[in-house]
Write a protein that holds these residues in place. Structure first.
Motif, mmCIF file in Angstrom:
data_model
loop_
_atom_site.group_PDB
_atom_site.id
_atom_site.type_symbol
_atom_site.label_atom_id
_atom_site.label_comp_id
_atom_site.label_asym_id
_atom_site.label_seq_id
_atom_site.Cartn_x
_atom_site.Cartn_y
_atom_site.Cartn_z
ATOM 1 N N TYR A 295 0.802 -1.387 0.053
ATOM 2 C CA TYR A 295 0.098 0.327 0.039
ATOM 3 C C TYR A 295 0.959 1.338 -0.060
ATOM 4 C CZ TYR A 295 -3.954 -2.937 1.026
ATOM 5 O OH TYR A 295 -4.977 -3.765 0.920
ATOM 6 N N ASP A 299 -1.909 6.829 -1.850
ATOM 7 C CA ASP A 299 -3.502 6.307 -2.472
ATOM 8 C C ASP A 299 -4.339 6.324 -1.110
ATOM 9 O OD1 ASP A 299 -2.496 5.811 -4.923
ATOM 10 O OD2 ASP A 299 -1.878 3.682 -4.215
ATOM 11 N N THR A 300 -3.781 6.231 0.146
ATOM 12 C CA THR A 300 -4.819 6.070 1.344
ATOM 13 C C THR A 300 -5.300 7.355 1.806
ATOM 14 O OG1 THR A 300 -2.954 5.469 2.703
ATOM 15 C CG2 THR A 300 -4.182 3.513 1.727
ATOM 16 N N LEU A 303 -8.671 8.443 1.064
ATOM 17 C CA LEU A 303 -9.569 7.842 1.893
ATOM 18 C C LEU A 303 -9.704 8.306 3.417
ATOM 19 C CD1 LEU A 303 -9.038 4.039 0.805
ATOM 20 C CD2 LEU A 303 -11.227 5.457 0.927
ATOM 21 N N GLN A 351 -4.044 9.158 7.355
ATOM 22 C CA GLN A 351 -3.957 7.918 6.382
ATOM 23 C C GLN A 351 -4.032 6.481 7.128
ATOM 24 O OE1 GLN A 351 -1.069 5.872 5.682
ATOM 25 N NE2 GLN A 351 -0.145 6.067 7.467
ATOM 26 N N GLY A 354 -7.587 5.651 6.665
ATOM 27 C CA GLY A 354 -7.816 5.462 5.444
ATOM 28 C C GLY A 354 -7.360 3.855 4.869
ATOM 29 N N LEU A 355 -5.989 3.853 5.398
ATOM 30 C CA LEU A 355 -5.592 2.393 5.078
ATOM 31 C C LEU A 355 -6.210 1.318 5.824
ATOM 32 C CD1 LEU A 355 -3.078 0.625 4.115
ATOM 33 C CD2 LEU A 355 -1.986 1.220 5.844
ATOM 34 N N ARG A 358 -9.285 0.553 3.540
ATOM 35 C CA ARG A 358 -8.888 -0.022 2.229
ATOM 36 C C ARG A 358 -8.418 -1.418 2.596
ATOM 37 N NH1 ARG A 358 -6.617 1.885 -2.352
ATOM 38 N NH2 ARG A 358 -8.411 3.092 -2.608
ATOM 39 N N LYS A 359 -7.541 -1.848 3.624
ATOM 40 C CA LYS A 359 -7.378 -2.967 3.838
ATOM 41 C C LYS A 359 -8.690 -4.195 3.843
ATOM 42 C CE LYS A 359 -2.921 -2.982 6.378
ATOM 43 N NZ LYS A 359 -2.502 -2.775 7.698
ATOM 44 N N GLU A 361 -11.516 -3.408 2.716
ATOM 45 C CA GLU A 361 -12.279 -3.721 1.360
ATOM 46 C C GLU A 361 -11.642 -4.816 0.793
ATOM 47 O OE1 GLU A 361 -12.356 0.284 -0.547
ATOM 48 O OE2 GLU A 361 -13.273 1.224 1.129
ATOM 49 N N ASP A 362 -10.077 -4.515 0.691
ATOM 50 C CA ASP A 362 -9.569 -5.622 -0.280
ATOM 51 C C ASP A 362 -9.471 -7.099 0.130
ATOM 52 O OD1 ASP A 362 -8.691 -3.485 -1.642
ATOM 53 O OD2 ASP A 362 -6.798 -3.207 -0.969
#
Length: 610
Positions: A295, A299-300, A303, A351, A354-355, A358-359, A361-362
């Motif tokens: 990551y 990018d994060t 978010l 961040q 956000g991370l 994202r984690k 979601e992935d």
RNA sequence: GGUCCCGUAGCUCAGUUGGAUAGAGCAUCAGCCUUCUAAGCUGGUGGUCAUUGGUUCGAAUCCAAUCGGGAUCACCA
């Protein structure tokens, strides 16, 4: 690469291994506990719970293999220790004569002797199984994040090993890392490079990319300090000078431009990050580390900003008059925490929120382990708490694996004072020491030329990884660069050496698979090795529960120690009888497997010869 | 100051939910290579488990206080 197929293959092997259930599927510690429970029920109609009594390995000075500590039962059953132990021992040998040969009572400890036939049977069942001790799939999914690039080798080695250990315990593991590729620290390097580098690149200077960019970070700080001094000399007070030094303001302005998407800033940013990643890649390849998913903070962090907006709407966060956003954690015993600066840029924690989103979601993992140094205990506590307050479903699954810092004898390593031991340097030094030792021992010529380079890498990295993993992760540890890491005693090379000696035997002789060894009576030194081998599964379970690779490291050392004592005293090739020789060959093979497996879980390779 | 962590052999570290005479490695001393690799094996020396008090059959381990060391509480990451 680490394709998904890797997991499927492992599962197939596991399923096959565990398709047939035998009595050896249960670890002997657990078996003894269960037998004692059974006997207590039969004798006294007493249902013992897990905390009611303890089973240990019998101390070497006493006769026996396993010891039941019965003091704790004395109170509950209101019986004299002697009497309780005697009837318990009698009942155990009577219920399971195939398992227990005899028992003895010493001062309130019931020492049980396990029948030789049980051990030889265990050996016959497991000697050829390279996956001995590994658990069946659990279906549980765990993410391990480690190796923030600014971190140290202990972080990377720990994260890797934890991931391996969890996998060995049947969990599905996802390895991730976060690259903090944006923020003022990056802008500092960029400013310094712009001003002072005169167009130099890693290629033009021959410097490794990550070090090259790091140099400019250091250069920035030098310039910053100089400016602060000048300001102070001109009468500005120090605190204010440190906030208003022009070069710092320039870095902060650059961060704003970066967040606004300024093309020139972004172009330079991409170039310099490219250099850093090239350098990282080189190091990761050398130390044998990789990730399923990398990551990037760039990018994060957006978010995270979205999450802040959402939190504001729901009243979890508040915006102050100057525009900065905060959360008040004082009701939870913590402080007020900033989430967005007044200029709208995000901070470290932003961040991370956000991370975390994202984690999830992935991968949607059940648990998310963060391998992060204990200096960030507060940060991770805050992160988890904020996620909980935002009502994020995975908040409770966030687990901080907090490890202690590696310190020098003189104290903490400080980048400001240039006392940080560089990862690449220390790896290189260890590999060179491995080569020097090999030459000094006169073994250099015995190693085929094609294997030499790889062997020195295996040994040097083995020594280094073992050194960092053999201590409890939670505790800080001391590293003295003056005395290089040892290759004798409680070290990686000691265990690697044991493996090489066994391989040397097995290259000449192999056990006959179907040979009957059930009648052989065991030497004490053989039994000591067997006891260790049998408990490997227990060790793996414990290591996963505690998230502690040192459990595995200590075990591997004890196994090697037990084997070396056996090896020094008893000959395999020249055993008195063929059944004895076959038993010892199996002992060798199983020890070889378990050592390779345990070291593998530490990220350490074992050599064929050394 | 608030929160949290740590004090075990000269050094680096073990010591599982309280259990037998507190263990390893390094260092040091004494032995062991005509037999499978001596990066090994065997033995010796070395301890007020920071201190004091408490809990109990039993404490390095649990509780309290004291002393000593460290981390963190940034519009740093």
């Amino acid at each position: 690469m680490h394709p998904v197929g890797h997991f499927h293959d492992a599962w197939k092997v596991r399923n096959r291994t565990f398709a047939a259930t035998t009595e050896f599927d249960m670890l002997l510690f657990d078996q003894v506990r269960q037998d004692v429970r059974e006997a207590l029920l039969a004798l006294y109609s007493f249902e013992a719970g897990p905390a009611d009594f303890q089973v240990n390995l019998t101390r070497p000075e006493f006769e026996g293999d396993y010891t039941v500590v019965i003091f704790s039962l004395v109170k509950k059953l209101r019986l004299a220790p002697d009497m309780l132990a005697r009837s318990l021992g009698d009942r155990l040998t009577q219920l399971h004569p195939d398992r227990y040969a005899s028992h003895a009572l010493v001062k309130g400890f019931l020492n049980l002797v396990v029948r030789d036939a049980w051990w030889t049977s265990m050996l016959a069942h497991a000697f050829s199984d390279p996956r001995h001790g590994m658990a069946a799939p659990t279906g549980r999914k765990v993410m391990v994040e480690y190796s923030s690039p600014l971190g140290h080798l202990r972080n990377n080695f720990l994260g890797w090993s934890i991931a391996e250990i969890l996998q060995a315990n049947g969990h599905d593991v996802v390895r991730t890392c976060i690259v903090n590729d944006r923020g003022v620290h990056i802008c500092k390097s960029m400013i310094a490079w712009q001003r002072y580098a005169d167009g130099a690149t890693p290629a033009s200077t021959g410097r490794k990319g990550d070090h090259f960019v790091g140099d400019w970070y250091v250069r920035f700080n030098d310039a910053f300090r100089a400016e602060v001094e000048t300001l102070v000399a001109s009468g500005v007070d120090k605190a204010r000078a440190e906030k208003e030094a022009p070069i710092l303001l320039a870095a902060q302005e650059m961060l704003v431009r970066w967040e606004q998407g300024d093309p020139d800033t972004l172009a330079l940013w991409r170039t310099m990050n490219g250099w850093v990643y090239e350098g990282f890649e080189t190091t990761y390849r050398r130390i044998g580390s990789r990730f399923e998913k990398t990551y990037y903070e760039s990018d994060t962090y957006l978010l995270g900003k979205d999450a802040v907006e959402e939190g504001l709407r729901r009243g979890v966060f508040v915006r102050k008059d100057d525009g900065s956003v905060w959360i008040d954690l004082t009701p939870d015993g913590l402080d007020e925490k900033l989430l967005l600066r007044k200029d709208g840029t995000s901070v470290y924690i932003t961040q991370d929120i956000g991370l975390a989103m994202r984690k999830h979601e992935d991968f949607g993992t059940d648990q998310s382990i963060y391998v992060v140094g204990d200096e960030q205990n507060y940060h991770l506590k805050v992160l988890r708490l904020i996620c909980q307050k935002l009502g994020l479903p995975y908040a409770d699954g966030i687990h901080h694996l907090s490890y202690g810092m590696v310190e020098l004898p003189t104290g903490k390593m400080k980048s400001r004072e240039g006392t940080v031991v560089d990862a690449d340097d220390i790896v290189q030094e260890m590999v060179e020491i491995a080569e020097r030792h090999t030459r000094e021992l006169g073994k250099f010529e015995e190693i085929p030329a094609g294997e030499q380079g790889e062997l020195f890498e295996t040994l040097g990295l083995g020594a280094l990884k073992f050194f960092l993993l053999r201590v409890d992760p939670k505790k800080k540890m001391v590293f003295n660069p003056e005395e290089s890491i040892d290759f004798h005693g409680f070290t990686g090379p000691f265990i690697q050496y044991t493996h090489a000696r066994i391989r040397s035997i097995l290259r000449k002789l192999q056990p006959y698979p179907g040979y009957d060894i059930s009648g052989v009576s065991l030497h004490r030194l053989e039994k000591d090795v067997l006891i260790r081998l049998e408990m490997y599964g227990q060790v793996l379970r414990q290591a996963a529960e505690d998230l502690d690779p040192s459990v595995v490291a200590i075990y591997a050392f004890q196994l090697a120690q037990a084997f070396n004592a056996f090896y020094a005293e008893l000959s395999v090739a020249n055993a008195a009888t063929e059944p004895e020789r076959q038993l010892r060959l199996r002992l060798c093979q199983m020890t070889c497997h378990v050592i390779a497996s345990a070291m593998g879980l530490l990220g350490i390779r074992v050599p064929e010869r050394m």
